[in-house]
Enzyme design. Structure first.
Site, PDB file in Angstrom:
ATOM      1  N   ILE A 198       2.002  11.562 -43.055  1.00 14.91           N
ATOM      2  CA  ILE A 198       2.293  10.143 -43.216  1.00 14.91           C
ATOM      3  C   ILE A 198       3.459   9.806 -42.287  1.00 14.91           C
ATOM      4  CG2 ILE A 198       2.901   8.308 -44.838  1.00 14.91           C
ATOM      5  CD1 ILE A 198       0.280   9.802 -45.575  1.00 14.91           C
ATOM      6  N   GLU A 199       3.179   9.040 -41.250  1.00 13.00           N
ATOM      7  CA  GLU A 199       4.217   8.703 -40.282  1.00 13.00           C
ATOM      8  C   GLU A 199       4.996   7.461 -40.710  1.00 13.00           C
ATOM      9  OE1 GLU A 199       2.136  10.571 -36.313  1.00 13.00           O
ATOM     10  OE2 GLU A 199       2.146   8.393 -36.518  1.00 13.00           O
ATOM     11  N   CYS A 237       5.045  15.682 -43.058  1.00 17.97           N
ATOM     12  CA  CYS A 237       3.875  16.456 -42.638  1.00 17.97           C
ATOM     13  C   CYS A 237       2.892  16.638 -43.794  1.00 17.97           C
ATOM     14  CB  CYS A 237       4.305  17.825 -42.131  1.00 17.97           C
ATOM     15  SG  CYS A 237       5.429  17.762 -40.726  1.00 17.97           S
ATOM     16  N   GLU A 240       1.483  19.384 -44.879  1.00 12.19           N
ATOM     17  CA  GLU A 240       1.810  20.532 -45.719  1.00 12.19           C
ATOM     18  C   GLU A 240       2.866  20.170 -46.758  1.00 12.19           C
ATOM     19  OE1 GLU A 240       1.028  22.093 -41.466  1.00 12.19           O
ATOM     20  OE2 GLU A 240       1.876  20.307 -42.416  1.00 12.19           O
ATOM     21  N   CYS A 279       4.762  23.261 -38.714  1.00 14.20           N
ATOM     22  CA  CYS A 279       6.058  23.176 -38.043  1.00 14.20           C
ATOM     23  C   CYS A 279       7.097  24.021 -38.791  1.00 14.20           C
ATOM     24  CB  CYS A 279       6.509  21.720 -37.954  1.00 14.20           C
ATOM     25  SG  CYS A 279       7.091  21.012 -39.512  1.00 14.20           S
ATOM     26  N   CYS A 296       8.078  22.730 -42.334  1.00 15.45           N
ATOM     27  CA  CYS A 296       7.025  23.015 -43.317  1.00 15.45           C
ATOM     28  C   CYS A 296       7.012  24.495 -43.692  1.00 15.45           C
ATOM     29  CB  CYS A 296       5.661  22.615 -42.780  1.00 15.45           C
ATOM     30  SG  CYS A 296       5.428  20.823 -42.762  1.00 15.45           S
TER      31      CYS A 296
END
EC number: 3.5.4.5
Length: 146
Positions: free
Chosen positions: A49-50, A59, A61, A92, A95
């Site tokens: 979700i940006e 992110c 995850e 990343c 995460c």
């Protein structure tokens, strides 16, 4: 791979693909879906979700873990992650550290290429320890200080 992971592998990968459809990515256009398998066989999905401020982005995850933990789940046995990229992509660093907070180092993580069903090597399986070697976890806070 444990029996519960093996028996839920396809279901877990499919849940990650489904989760990706809910990604909110107006800036990067980089969809990610994650699916987390609890020890009792429940699957919790998450999508990235940006946010226009970028720093507020979460992110897929971490979305899955936040959902799971906020619903009372604390023990997990596998994670699947997929994107729209033709090869597998790993979580990343942030995460990876969140995964480390809640999961054993030997937990399988399935990294699926976008077309994983069409490729013999479309799913890369690794462990958390392979993704985050020499990690720092909750148990390290209990170490003697000298």
């Amino acid at each position: 791979m444990t029996d519960i992971v093996a028996s839920n592998r396809d279901r877990l990968l499919q849940a990650a693909v489904e989760a990706k459809t809910f990604a909110y990515v107006p800036y990067s256009k980089f969809r990610v879906g994650a699916a987390l398998l609890t020890e009792d066989g429940e699957i919790i999905k998450g999508a990235n979700i940006e946010n226009a401020s970028y720093g507020g982005t979460i992110c897929a995850e971490r979305t899955a873990f936040v959902k799971a933990v906020s619903e009372g789940h604390r023990k997990f046995v596998a994670l699947a992650v997929t994107t729209d990229v033709a090869s597998s992509i790993a979580p990343c660093g942030m995460c990876r550290q969140v995964i480390r907070e809640f999961c054993p180092l030997d937990m399988p993580i399935l990294l699926a290429a976008s077309s994983y069903l069409e490729k013999e090597d479309g799913v890369r399986e690794c462990t958390l320890e392979e993704l985050l070697p020499f990690s720092f976890g909750p148990e390290d806070l209990e170490r003697d200080r000298g």
